[in-house]
Design an enzyme around this catalytic site. Structure first.
Site, PDB file in Angstrom:
ATOM      1  N   ASP A  12       0.904  -1.179   0.200  1.00  0.00           N
ATOM      2  CA  ASP A  12       0.086  -0.107  -0.066  1.00  0.00           C
ATOM      3  C   ASP A  12       0.726   1.158   0.056  1.00  0.00           C
ATOM      4  O   ASP A  12       2.161   1.078   0.440  1.00  0.00           O
ATOM      5  CB  ASP A  12      -1.040   0.063   1.183  1.00  0.00           C
ATOM      6  CG  ASP A  12      -0.410   0.326   2.554  1.00  0.00           C
ATOM      7  OD1 ASP A  12       0.697  -0.535   2.810  1.00  0.00           O
ATOM      8  OD2 ASP A  12      -0.721   0.795   3.521  1.00  0.00           O
TER       9      ASP A  12
ATOM     10  N   GLU B  26       0.222  -0.863   5.974  1.00  0.00           N
ATOM     11  CA  GLU B  26       1.174  -0.271   6.824  1.00  0.00           C
ATOM     12  C   GLU B  26       0.883   1.279   6.911  1.00  0.00           C
ATOM     13  O   GLU B  26       1.154   1.914   7.876  1.00  0.00           O
ATOM     14  CB  GLU B  26       2.542  -0.457   6.172  1.00  0.00           C
ATOM     15  CG  GLU B  26       3.620  -0.315   7.100  1.00  0.00           C
ATOM     16  CD  GLU B  26       4.220   1.285   7.243  1.00  0.00           C
ATOM     17  OE1 GLU B  26       4.796   1.415   8.097  1.00  0.00           O
ATOM     18  OE2 GLU B  26       3.957   1.899   6.381  1.00  0.00           O
TER      19      GLU B  26
ATOM     20  N   HIS C 168       6.165   9.899   0.752  1.00  0.00           N
ATOM     21  CA  HIS C 168       4.995  10.710   1.565  1.00  0.00           C
ATOM     22  C   HIS C 168       4.956  12.151   0.851  1.00  0.00           C
ATOM     23  O   HIS C 168       4.026  12.829   1.232  1.00  0.00           O
ATOM     24  CB  HIS C 168       4.932  10.767   2.935  1.00  0.00           C
ATOM     25  CG  HIS C 168       4.869   9.643   3.644  1.00  0.00           C
ATOM     26  ND1 HIS C 168       4.499   9.380   4.891  1.00  0.00           N
ATOM     27  CD2 HIS C 168       5.098   8.383   3.224  1.00  0.00           C
ATOM     28  CE1 HIS C 168       4.607   7.963   5.344  1.00  0.00           C
ATOM     29  NE2 HIS C 168       4.913   7.369   4.326  1.00  0.00           N
TER      30      HIS C 168
HETATM   31  N1  BES Z   1       8.736   3.457   5.548  1.00  0.00           N
HETATM   32  C1  BES Z   1       7.848   4.362   6.286  1.00  0.00           C
HETATM   33  C2  BES Z   1       8.751   4.422   7.771  1.00  0.00           C
HETATM   34  C3  BES Z   1      10.414   4.998   7.452  1.00  0.00           C
HETATM   35  C4  BES Z   1      10.677   5.918   6.690  1.00  0.00           C
HETATM   36  C5  BES Z   1      11.168   4.668   8.485  1.00  0.00           C
HETATM   37  C6  BES Z   1      11.988   6.386   6.421  1.00  0.00           C
HETATM   38  C7  BES Z   1      12.490   5.190   8.525  1.00  0.00           C
HETATM   39  C8  BES Z   1      12.879   5.954   7.399  1.00  0.00           C
HETATM   40  C9  BES Z   1       6.582   3.739   6.664  1.00  0.00           C
HETATM   41  O1  BES Z   1       5.963   3.459   5.409  1.00  0.00           O
HETATM   42  C10 BES Z   1       5.803   4.947   7.154  1.00  0.00           C
HETATM   43  O2  BES Z   1       5.626   5.833   6.607  1.00  0.00           O
HETATM   44  N2  BES Z   1       5.468   4.641   8.577  1.00  0.00           N
HETATM   45  C11 BES Z   1       4.560   5.624   9.010  1.00  0.00           C
HETATM   46  C12 BES Z   1       3.899   5.180  10.246  1.00  0.00           C
HETATM   47  C13 BES Z   1       2.468   4.398  10.137  1.00  0.00           C
HETATM   48  C14 BES Z   1       1.873   4.028  11.397  1.00  0.00           C
HETATM   49  C15 BES Z   1       1.449   5.305   9.253  1.00  0.00           C
HETATM   50  C16 BES Z   1       5.279   6.788   9.495  1.00  0.00           C
HETATM   51  O3  BES Z   1       6.423   6.360  10.000  1.00  0.00           O
HETATM   52  O4  BES Z   1       4.808   7.971   9.734  1.00  0.00           O
HETATM   53 MN    MN Z   2       7.044   2.214   4.509  1.00  0.00          MN
HETATM   54 MN    MN Z   3       5.330   5.385   4.360  1.00  0.00          MN
END
Ligand code: BES
Ligand code: MN
Ligand code: MN
Length: 458
Positions: A88, A152, A426
């Site tokens: 996703d 995720e 993002h």
């Molecule tokens: N891949 C990311 C997390 C990430 C990005 C970790 C860059 C370290 C470096 C993951 O897809 C993400 O975006 N996680 C979200 C949290 C989730 C609970 C929505 C975030 O970190 O905002």
């Molecule tokens: Mn991710």
């Molecule tokens: Mn992400």
């Protein structure tokens, strides 16, 4: 594993085209309009795993989007690697800031531009292709399982139940995840910690209807003004968070680790120039790298209310809203932090407004070991293909599954990321370097080789 390099050279174009096909599916889990596309992405991943040579692949239904599970079993005496990733993606807006449409991938100047190019379709698909290379060349050294999820980006809320219901199926010696970044293409690093997250939404209500701001303004509290006052009171002059008890459980980080962070290659001038800012801002007495990894934060992610259409409308609105997230560090518990926030926010609400606090999702911070066989194998693998020992470094993003899997299944993770912080995950114009995609595919088989050798040798 050296024999794989010519094979990869021959298949580069095919491996790229398959990824581009996956990137064309707008699998946005946050927006139900895209539900059919999210499911289509799951099917695509399942089909590609079958093509790559797994014994079986299945779509496992959950209360939300399905988990794609697949495995190839060689021998019970051999270790098992569980690969985790997500199919996703985040919403693509604001769309007008994209140079090319987010779901029509473009390869330009050595980069793939598309939503999900780095986070996480590109990085997840490296694993499918690395596995395929090992299978087709008869060099796969151990058992492999894949668990690729579709929620995720919305907090993995159904994954804990999935883990509990599938303990046997998910049994593994290590979880291998490529969903983080490295310092630079010539400075490899391995992520050793992630922050947790507590995400909630607030609503502040003033009068029971929108009012003429001339007739009533000055005598009746404007909930947007009040919300802004409340939000700004959440940090003090040292940029520390003022919620009582917020820092109580924060783990101190050892001097050794802080010294190591201070010695990691990092240029504050480049950082500021890249972001177009004159000065950085953060908690007093901590460096920029520390502020984004070992310290907790509070940020407004969105704020709205009143009139935001074209032109001007004089109005004193009835309601104001904000989405607020707190990034957490090891030992802080997201549920406790949500409660502390809610109690504090209600306490600071002045009598002329009413306040509602609604929790969204949360997740715990993670630290991953640097002394494990799996970490050493990952480090050796990167050394092999980058010619440099990777630097262990904590980062600021969150992957709630890492700690949840350790708690529920006892499986520890290696965060084997190949993206860059500049990949704009993002954000508009997300990208993933072709160098990074192919380097990942090249490096992963070395992890399998060293991990198996070191595990069996133990
Ligand atoms: N891949 C990311 C997390 C990430 C990005 C970790 C860059 C370290 C470096 C993951 O897809 C993400 O975006 N996680 C979200 C949290 C989730 C609970 C929505 C975030 O970190 O905002
Ligand atoms: Mn991710
Ligand atoms: Mn992400």
């Amino acid at each position: 594993m050296n024999t794989l390099q010519p094979y990869l050279e021959q298949n580069k174009e095919k491996y790229l085209n398959e990824l581009l096909e996956l990137l064309r599916i707008p699998s946005i889990s946050a927006d139900e309009k895209y539900a059919a596309d999210v499911n289509r992405a799951a099917l695509f991943v399942k089909e590609q795993l079958l093509n790559a040579g797994v014994d079986k692949a299945e779509i496992c239904e959950t209360n939300g989007y399905p988990v794609v599970y697949a495995e190839k079993f060689l021998d019970a005496k051999l270790p098992t690697v569980l690969v985790y990733g997500h199919y996703d993606v985040q919403p693509a807006d604001p769309l007008d800031l994209w140079t090319s449409p987010p779901f029509e991938p473009v390869v330009k100047d050595g980069n793939i531009y598309a939503r999900g190019a780095c986070d996480d379709k590109g990085q997840m698909y490296m694993h499918v292709k690395a596995f395929e290379m090992m299978v087709k060349n008869n060099v796969l050294p151990c058992n492999v399982k894949f668990m690729i999820e579709g929620e995720e980006e919305v907090g993995s809320v159904n994954l804990e139940a999935f883990a509990e219901a599938n303990r046997e199926k998910l049994k593994a010696d290590v979880m291998l995840i490529s969903d983080t970044s490295m310092i630079a293409n010539d400075v490899p690093s391995i992520t050793t910690g992630l922050r947790g997250l507590a995400y909630l939404e607030v609503e502040v209500t003033g009068p029971n209807l929108d009012l003429h701001s001339g007739v009533y303004g000055g005598a009746v509290a404007n909930p947007i003004n009040i919300l802004c006052d409340m939000i700004s009171s959440l940090h003090d002059a040292d940029r520390r968070i003022t919620i009582p008890g917020f820092y109580d459980d924060v783990d101190d980080v050892s001097k050794e680790e802080r010294d190591m962070m201070a010695s990691a290659p990092f240029s504050l001038d480049d950082y500021k120039a890249d972001l177009g800012i004159n000065e950085e801002l953060g908690e007093k007495n901590f460096s920029t790298l520390e502020r984004v990894s070992i310290r907790p934060t509070l940020d407004v992610n969105g704020i709205w209310g009143g009139y935001i259409g074209q032109g001007a409308k004089t109005v004193l609105p009835s309601k104001a809203h904000a989405k607020i997230s707190m990034r957490l560090v090891p030992n802080q518990k997201n549920e406790k932090i949500m409660q502390l926030f809610e109690a504090h926010f209600k306490k600071i609400a002045p009598p002329y407004v009413k306040v509602k606090v609604m929790p969204h999702h949360g997740g715990e911070a993670a630290v991953t070991p640097t002394t494990s066989v799996a970490y050493k194998a990952a480090s050796k693998a990167m050394e092999q293909t980058f010619g440099k020992t990777p630097i262990p470094l904590r980062t600021g993003g969150s992957i709630p599954l890492v700690t949840m899997f350790e708690e529920v299944l006892g499986i520890k993770s290696v965060l084997f990321g190949f993206g860059l912080d500049s990949d704009a995950i993002h954000s508009p114009n997300e990208k993933f370097g072709l160098f990074n995609y192919y380097k990942g595919i090249e490096t992963i088989p070395w992890f399998y080789k060293y991990f198996t050798e070191m595990s069996v040798g133990n």
